[in-house]
Design a protein around this motif. Structure first.
Motif, mmCIF file in Angstrom:
data_model
loop_
_atom_site.group_PDB
_atom_site.id
_atom_site.type_symbol
_atom_site.label_atom_id
_atom_site.label_comp_id
_atom_site.label_asym_id
_atom_site.label_seq_id
_atom_site.Cartn_x
_atom_site.Cartn_y
_atom_site.Cartn_z
ATOM 1 N N PRO B 167 3.514 -26.060 -10.668
ATOM 2 C CA PRO B 167 2.831 -24.802 -10.405
ATOM 3 C C PRO B 167 2.087 -24.272 -11.432
ATOM 4 O O PRO B 167 2.293 -24.626 -12.940
ATOM 5 C CB PRO B 167 4.245 -23.920 -10.051
ATOM 6 C CG PRO B 167 5.333 -24.502 -10.987
ATOM 7 C CD PRO B 167 4.783 -25.813 -11.026
ATOM 8 N N GLY B 168 1.315 -23.096 -11.254
ATOM 9 C CA GLY B 168 0.758 -22.247 -12.361
ATOM 10 C C GLY B 168 1.886 -21.089 -12.411
ATOM 11 O O GLY B 168 2.997 -21.425 -12.035
ATOM 12 N N ARG B 169 1.331 -20.049 -12.875
ATOM 13 C CA ARG B 169 2.135 -18.951 -13.524
ATOM 14 C C ARG B 169 1.897 -17.887 -12.317
ATOM 15 O O ARG B 169 0.821 -17.484 -12.022
ATOM 16 C CB ARG B 169 1.948 -18.453 -14.810
ATOM 17 C CG ARG B 169 2.857 -17.289 -15.241
ATOM 18 C CD ARG B 169 2.562 -16.864 -16.768
ATOM 19 N NE ARG B 169 3.308 -15.736 -16.924
ATOM 20 C CZ ARG B 169 4.459 -15.490 -17.910
ATOM 21 N NH1 ARG B 169 4.561 -16.482 -18.690
ATOM 22 N NH2 ARG B 169 4.738 -14.349 -17.963
ATOM 23 N N LEU B 170 3.050 -17.466 -11.775
ATOM 24 C CA LEU B 170 2.999 -16.426 -10.696
ATOM 25 C C LEU B 170 3.798 -15.266 -10.849
ATOM 26 O O LEU B 170 5.062 -15.534 -10.901
ATOM 27 C CB LEU B 170 3.063 -17.248 -9.280
ATOM 28 C CG LEU B 170 3.127 -16.292 -8.119
ATOM 29 C CD1 LEU B 170 1.736 -15.531 -7.809
ATOM 30 C CD2 LEU B 170 3.407 -17.061 -6.838
ATOM 31 N N SER B 171 3.336 -14.035 -10.777
ATOM 32 C CA SER B 171 4.343 -12.912 -10.910
ATOM 33 C C SER B 171 3.921 -12.166 -9.737
ATOM 34 O O SER B 171 2.627 -11.716 -9.451
ATOM 35 C CB SER B 171 4.175 -12.241 -12.316
ATOM 36 O OG SER B 171 4.086 -10.975 -12.215
ATOM 37 N N SER B 172 4.984 -11.511 -9.089
ATOM 38 C CA SER B 172 4.881 -10.717 -7.749
ATOM 39 C C SER B 172 5.530 -9.773 -7.842
ATOM 40 O O SER B 172 6.821 -9.884 -7.902
ATOM 41 C CB SER B 172 4.784 -11.814 -6.669
ATOM 42 O OG SER B 172 4.592 -11.191 -5.339
ATOM 43 N N ARG B 173 5.189 -8.480 -7.530
ATOM 44 C CA ARG B 173 6.034 -7.213 -7.526
ATOM 45 C C ARG B 173 5.681 -6.655 -5.904
ATOM 46 O O ARG B 173 4.477 -6.664 -5.639
ATOM 47 C CB ARG B 173 5.756 -6.489 -8.408
ATOM 48 C CG ARG B 173 6.708 -5.095 -8.465
ATOM 49 C CD ARG B 173 6.843 -4.586 -9.882
ATOM 50 N NE ARG B 173 7.737 -3.377 -10.263
ATOM 51 C CZ ARG B 173 7.947 -2.940 -11.136
ATOM 52 N NH1 ARG B 173 7.260 -3.061 -12.330
ATOM 53 N NH2 ARG B 173 8.847 -1.947 -11.171
ATOM 54 N N LEU B 174 6.970 -6.328 -5.472
ATOM 55 C CA LEU B 174 6.994 -5.752 -4.278
ATOM 56 C C LEU B 174 7.658 -4.258 -4.335
ATOM 57 O O LEU B 174 8.781 -4.155 -4.512
ATOM 58 C CB LEU B 174 7.730 -6.650 -2.966
ATOM 59 C CG LEU B 174 7.909 -6.043 -1.625
ATOM 60 C CD1 LEU B 174 6.471 -5.567 -0.819
ATOM 61 C CD2 LEU B 174 8.694 -6.844 -0.847
ATOM 62 N N THR B 175 6.712 -3.238 -4.188
ATOM 63 C CA THR B 175 7.310 -1.823 -4.135
ATOM 64 C C THR B 175 7.141 -1.376 -2.908
ATOM 65 O O THR B 175 6.154 -1.066 -2.246
ATOM 66 C CB THR B 175 6.602 -1.115 -5.133
ATOM 67 O OG1 THR B 175 6.537 -1.889 -6.525
ATOM 68 C CG2 THR B 175 7.352 0.250 -5.491
ATOM 69 N N VAL B 176 8.425 -0.764 -2.349
ATOM 70 C CA VAL B 176 8.212 -0.055 -1.036
ATOM 71 C C VAL B 176 8.687 1.272 -1.306
ATOM 72 O O VAL B 176 9.846 1.690 -1.758
ATOM 73 C CB VAL B 176 9.129 -0.655 0.024
ATOM 74 C CG1 VAL B 176 8.895 0.050 1.427
ATOM 75 C CG2 VAL B 176 8.767 -1.960 0.135
ATOM 76 N N ARG B 177 7.952 2.398 -0.892
ATOM 77 C CA ARG B 177 8.275 3.734 -0.993
ATOM 78 C C ARG B 177 8.247 4.545 0.560
ATOM 79 O O ARG B 177 7.298 3.978 1.006
ATOM 80 C CB ARG B 177 7.291 4.484 -1.854
ATOM 81 C CG ARG B 177 7.888 5.427 -2.846
ATOM 82 C CD ARG B 177 6.522 6.092 -3.627
ATOM 83 N NE ARG B 177 6.073 5.154 -4.576
ATOM 84 C CZ ARG B 177 6.396 5.018 -5.590
ATOM 85 N NH1 ARG B 177 7.677 5.555 -6.247
ATOM 86 N NH2 ARG B 177 5.764 4.254 -6.596
ATOM 87 N N ARG B 178 9.519 4.928 0.623
ATOM 88 C CA ARG B 178 9.557 5.639 2.146
ATOM 89 C C ARG B 178 9.698 7.149 1.916
ATOM 90 O O ARG B 178 10.735 7.441 1.103
ATOM 91 C CB ARG B 178 10.605 4.843 2.868
ATOM 92 C CG ARG B 178 10.792 5.398 4.230
ATOM 93 C CD ARG B 178 11.662 4.504 4.929
ATOM 94 N NE ARG B 178 12.009 5.128 6.337
ATOM 95 C CZ ARG B 178 12.927 6.015 6.567
ATOM 96 N NH1 ARG B 178 13.756 6.534 5.509
ATOM 97 N NH2 ARG B 178 12.984 6.712 7.667
ATOM 98 N N ASP B 179 8.885 8.040 2.411
ATOM 99 C CA ASP B 179 9.134 9.383 2.361
ATOM 100 C C ASP B 179 9.291 9.893 0.665
ATOM 101 O O ASP B 179 9.988 10.712 0.359
ATOM 102 C CB ASP B 179 10.492 9.746 2.794
ATOM 103 C CG ASP B 179 10.484 10.570 4.066
ATOM 104 O OD1 ASP B 179 9.198 11.029 4.448
ATOM 105 O OD2 ASP B 179 11.277 10.985 4.893
ATOM 106 N N GLY B 180 8.365 9.019 0.054
ATOM 107 C CA GLY B 180 8.192 9.471 -1.448
ATOM 108 C C GLY B 180 9.327 8.935 -2.372
ATOM 109 O O GLY B 180 9.420 9.062 -3.696
ATOM 110 N N ARG B 181 10.446 8.206 -1.676
ATOM 111 C CA ARG B 181 11.384 7.600 -2.458
ATOM 112 C C ARG B 181 11.116 6.005 -2.395
ATOM 113 O O ARG B 181 11.097 5.400 -1.466
ATOM 114 C CB ARG B 181 12.893 7.899 -1.999
ATOM 115 C CG ARG B 181 13.325 9.077 -2.148
ATOM 116 C CD ARG B 181 14.976 9.318 -1.303
ATOM 117 N NE ARG B 181 15.690 8.314 -1.760
ATOM 118 C CZ ARG B 181 16.402 7.661 -1.084
ATOM 119 N NH1 ARG B 181 16.706 8.003 0.246
ATOM 120 N NH2 ARG B 181 17.273 6.837 -1.428
ATOM 121 N N THR B 182 11.596 5.350 -3.743
ATOM 122 C CA THR B 182 11.520 3.765 -3.656
ATOM 123 C C THR B 182 12.561 3.272 -3.015
ATOM 124 O O THR B 182 13.825 3.496 -3.851
ATOM 125 C CB THR B 182 11.169 3.280 -5.169
ATOM 126 O OG1 THR B 182 10.102 4.077 -5.681
ATOM 127 C CG2 THR B 182 11.006 2.077 -5.113
#
Lengths: 224, 272
Positions: B167-182
């Motif tokens: 593989p190559g290098r893979l960085s992945s971030r998933l940020t879910v905010r609901r009603d202003g709160r993470t």
């Protein structure tokens, strides 16, 4: 600050209840993924640079005096596995009992009152470090060390690993722990400007999955 | 700025100006409810992204994302934005897997996805997998803002290396905010130079990683306990976990892309 306070906080004999937890090592050993000192090292390194970094940053953040309840919520968002959330809170509650007597202070009392079921363990660790007049980097080091020590100690019992070899695994990861602690302190320093988004969110998919597998085992040596 | 989507990598790179290498592109989608259907007043392709409107299904508008160039290469900066207005219903897929590729620079490629879902709106974001090819370096960040009654189904599949390649290098971030709160913030980093990424705590030799996130505040039947999926291929692991806020997350690990797809199919069968 006194470096002795850091030794007391990080000591495996500190009565924080951590000895009952393997940090995922019990499942990894049962699956044959960890079977000797080399694979134990790989396991600890992966854990340290993922969930260990998050724990170290939470601890460093709490040690700066940043709102521990916001940090506790940030810890929840970074822990999708309910089994791991339960463990983190149980360990937090046990640590709280010990540190409130060791380094009493109003900030620990407030956190205990706001989270009677326990705050996430690294948050309690960070507030305790603050009460012991330790720095955020100290708190991060304690959390990083804890992230490695749990699986190593458990592996001695589960694998019958030579304790000298096991300790060499921990010592061999000193550079990694220092690096993680310094990254963590860097993240914590950005909290006032950026809020909890400044914290890392590094995760280890296998630890999430195996924590839930472990929670279903009818018989197990360790609580997690 | 461009009147028609430019399809030539060289032209785009020259037009960008800010980066010596690599292209910059932002695709935009806006969905709005209108008389029991969903309109797409904005469907703006850019760079490698072509957005194709597919036949609607009842109230649901459907869009297929086509990647018409080889992108991202290292150094590219790509972004997709989608805003789903109140009561609108949008379904987004892609036509083929995305392959992260090496490029003429050591700079990583950046791929950002920003999704906003308003009250009573629904978004299904179900792209084909992302393949991290040897020598590539991609930083991906998916940011989701949900209103309190918004509904979401989102999948993410990462394949580490093309078949029989590292593989190559893979960085992945998933940020879910609901009603202003993470409510969910997760980052994974895999590939050469990342300590412990393939060890027994993180991937242990698995080459396909997937997530399926379902947030549906109107459904109160989702269990409060985690569920290990047993009808998955051997060598694969998948668990459905309830988040601390509303929402259920599937985390799946599989030896390859086909087995990962079977894990996601199994999770969908459990959830719907």
């Amino acid at each position: 600050m006194s470096p002795l306070s850091l030794l007391i906080l990080g000591d495996g004999r500190f009565p924080s209840g951590g000895h009952a937890h393997s940090g995922g090592a019990e499942t990894a050993i049962a699956a044959g993924r960890v079977h000797d000192a080399a694979t134990l090292r790989d396991f600890c390194q992966g854990r340290l640079h993922t969930t260990g970094l998050v724990a170290a940053a939470l601890a460093a953040g709490a040690a700066t005096g940043y709102d521990p309840l916001s940090l506790d919520e940030a810890a929840d968002a970074r822990t999708p596995s309910p089994a791991l959330r339960r463990v983190a809170r149980r360990l937090g509650r046990q640590l709280m009992r010990a540190v409130r007597v060791t380094w009493p202070g109003p900030e620990l009392d407030d956190l205990a009152a706001a989270r009677p079921g326990g705050a996430h363990q690294p948050v309690v660790l960070g507030v305790a470090a603050r009460m012991a007049a330790l720095t955020p980097y100290d708190a991060a080091q304690a959390a990083a060390y804890d992230s490695v020590c749990g699986p190593v100690t458990a592996a001695i019992r589960l694998l019958g690993l030579d304790p000298f070899q096991a300790t060499a695994v921990t010592a061999g990861l000193c550079g990694d722990m220092e690096h993680v602690a310094s990254q963590a302190a860097g993240h914590a320093a950005r909290l006032p400007a950026e809020g909890v988004d400044a914290l890392p969110a590094t995760s280890a998919p296998l630890l999430e999955i195996t924590a839930e597998q472990h929670a279903t085992w009818p018989v197990r040596l360790f609580a997690s | 700025m461009t009147a028609a989507p430019a399809r030539h990598r060289g032209l785009l790179a020259a037009a960008g100006g800010h980066h010596r290498f690599g292209l910059s592109a932002t695709a935009r989608i806006r969905a709005e409810a209108a008389d029991g259907t969903t309109d797409l007043p904005l469907l703006h392709g850019d760079g490698p992204f072509v957005l194709r409107r597919m036949p609607s299904r009842g109230p649901q508008a459907r869009v297929c994302l086509l990647n018409t160039m080889s992108a991202p290469h290292n150094g590219d900066r790509l972004r997709i934005e989608a805003a789903i207005g109140p009561d609108a219903d949008l379904h987004v897929t892609s036509a083929a897997a995305t392959v992260a590729l090496p490029g003429p620079t050591l700079e990583p490629a950046v791929h950002e996805v920003a999704l906003r879902v308003a009250d009573s709106a629904r978004l299904a974001w179900l792209p084909e997998p992302l393949i991290s090819a040897a020598g590539s370096d991609l930083r991906q960040h998916i940011r989701i803002e949900l209103a309190s009654t918004a509904r979401l189904v989102l999948s993410e599949q990462q394949i580490l290396g093309r078949a029989h390649e590292p593989p190559g290098r893979l960085s992945s971030r998933l940020t879910v905010r609901r009603d202003g709160r993470t409510v969910l913030d997760q980052e994974t980093t895999y590939g050469p130079g990342v300590p412990g990424w393939d060890g027994p705590a993180v991937l242990a030799g698995h080459r396909a990683v997937g997530q399926l996130l379902v947030v549906d505040p109107t459904d109160h039947e989702h269990p409060a306990e985690a569920r290990l999926l047993t009808d998955v291929p051997s060598g694969a692991h998948a668990v459905l976990t309830p988040l601390a806020g509303p929402g259920t997350l599937l985390t799946a690990l599989a030896p390859d892309a086909g087995d990962l797809q079977r894990c996601l199919d199994s999770a969908l069968a459990h959830l719907f």
